[in-house]
Write a protein that holds these residues in place. Structure first.
Motif, PDB file in Angstrom:
ATOM      1  N   ARG A  47      13.495  24.004  34.094  1.00 38.68           N
ATOM      2  CA  ARG A  47      14.575  23.454  35.027  1.00 38.68           C
ATOM      3  C   ARG A  47      14.192  21.924  35.020  1.00 38.68           C
ATOM      4  NH1 ARG A  47      16.993  26.295  39.480  1.00 38.68           N
ATOM      5  NH2 ARG A  47      18.230  24.643  39.325  1.00 38.68           N
ATOM      6  N   GLY A  48      14.983  20.970  35.295  1.00 38.61           N
ATOM      7  CA  GLY A  48      14.723  19.746  35.537  1.00 38.61           C
ATOM      8  C   GLY A  48      15.691  18.662  34.783  1.00 38.61           C
ATOM      9  N   TYR A  49      15.159  17.528  34.728  1.00 36.31           N
ATOM     10  CA  TYR A  49      15.724  16.424  34.023  1.00 36.31           C
ATOM     11  C   TYR A  49      14.757  15.513  33.084  1.00 36.31           C
ATOM     12  CZ  TYR A  49      14.429  12.585  36.996  1.00 36.31           C
ATOM     13  OH  TYR A  49      13.932  11.654  37.638  1.00 36.31           O
ATOM     14  N   ALA A  50      15.549  15.038  32.194  1.00 33.88           N
ATOM     15  CA  ALA A  50      14.694  14.064  31.358  1.00 33.88           C
ATOM     16  C   ALA A  50      15.618  13.024  31.154  1.00 33.88           C
ATOM     17  CB  ALA A  50      14.283  14.557  29.896  1.00 33.88           C
ATOM     18  N   THR A  51      14.955  11.679  30.695  1.00 40.31           N
ATOM     19  CA  THR A  51      15.580  10.601  30.222  1.00 40.31           C
ATOM     20  C   THR A  51      15.110  10.055  28.772  1.00 40.31           C
ATOM     21  OG1 THR A  51      14.039   9.241  31.090  1.00 40.31           O
ATOM     22  CG2 THR A  51      15.931   9.596  32.393  1.00 40.31           C
ATOM     23  N   ASP A  52      15.703   9.430  27.965  1.00 40.30           N
ATOM     24  CA  ASP A  52      15.376   8.992  26.638  1.00 40.30           C
ATOM     25  C   ASP A  52      15.113   7.478  27.002  1.00 40.30           C
ATOM     26  OD1 ASP A  52      17.934   7.583  26.882  1.00 40.30           O
ATOM     27  OD2 ASP A  52      18.486   8.788  25.208  1.00 40.30           O
TER      28      ASP A  52
ATOM     29  N   PHE B 293      18.719  19.920  32.610  1.00 43.16           N
ATOM     30  CA  PHE B 293      18.775  20.996  31.951  1.00 43.16           C
ATOM     31  C   PHE B 293      18.407  22.318  32.852  1.00 43.16           C
ATOM     32  CE2 PHE B 293      14.625  19.092  31.665  1.00 43.16           C
ATOM     33  CZ  PHE B 293      13.734  20.115  31.791  1.00 43.16           C
ATOM     34  N   GLN B 294      18.754  23.495  32.603  1.00 41.55           N
ATOM     35  CA  GLN B 294      18.201  24.749  33.219  1.00 41.55           C
ATOM     36  C   GLN B 294      18.334  25.878  32.201  1.00 41.55           C
ATOM     37  OE1 GLN B 294      20.453  25.558  36.748  1.00 41.55           O
ATOM     38  NE2 GLN B 294      19.801  27.663  36.800  1.00 41.55           N
ATOM     39  N   LEU B 295      17.316  26.619  31.955  1.00 39.53           N
ATOM     40  CA  LEU B 295      17.186  27.692  30.983  1.00 39.53           C
ATOM     41  C   LEU B 295      16.227  28.822  31.878  1.00 39.53           C
ATOM     42  CD1 LEU B 295      17.290  28.834  27.881  1.00 39.53           C
ATOM     43  CD2 LEU B 295      14.935  27.440  27.513  1.00 39.53           C
TER      44      LEU B 295
END
Length: 169
Positions: free
Chosen positions: A30-35, A43-45
């Motif tokens: 889980r967390g977040y990403a940037t491009d 996202f969370q899986l």
């Protein structure tokens, strides 16, 4: 004589099945990403793979959310089709694929109105680098032609947690 032979074969199958190991692989992320364009993917899986010999079963839930042109989009996992973890010297690569529900502006009831969830396919790759520069790649696509929708994200994880475990019964 035939019954004895069939009994021996049945006993052999029963014994081989009794000693077959069941292996479980669990991944939680889980967390977040940037491009590079500063777009964000949350996202969370939570995924589980159960392997017994050559038979694999997949269980999972989770979601992915982003914004395009001011509209919030999100995908919820509907069915998980694969989950793989490859450990290397410098990185661990986690790949998953399956079917997801695309929703606009959250997830309204599937009543046939505009914005109702629609099924599509997704792939996810998370690279957990030993040096800390973790990356995520996510793709979702559904339909073809004029009504097709495709989204692809590739970026660096900014914040998050990744846990994986494997055990045998």
């Amino acid at each position: 004589m035939r019954f004895k032979a069939l009994g021996a074969v049945a006993a052999l199958i029963l014994v081989s099945t009794a000693f077959a190991a069941t292996v479980f692989l669990r991944v939680q992320a889980r967390g977040y990403a940037t491009d590079s364009l500063n777009r964000r993917l949350d996202f969370q899986l939570n995924a589980l793979k159960r392997s017994e010999g050559a038979t694999h079963r997949y269980f999972g839930n989770g979601s992915f959310a982003w914004s395009v042109n001011g509209h919030n989009q999100s995908v919820r996992i509907h069915r998980l089709n694969s989950l793989q973890v490859e450990e290397g010297e410098d990185a661990v690569v986690i790949t998953a694929s399956g079917t997801g529900l695309l929703g606009q502006f959250g997830f309204p009831p599937a009543s046939g109105r505009r914005g109702a969830p629609q099924l599509g396919d997704f792939t996810l790759t998370i690279v957990d680098n030993a040096e800390g520069a973790d990356t995520i790649e996510f793709s979702f696509w559904r339909g073809s032609g004029v009504n097709a929708y495709t989204y692809h994200f590739s970026g660096a994880v900014q914040s998050g947690a990744l846990n994986r475990s494997e055990w045998t019964l």
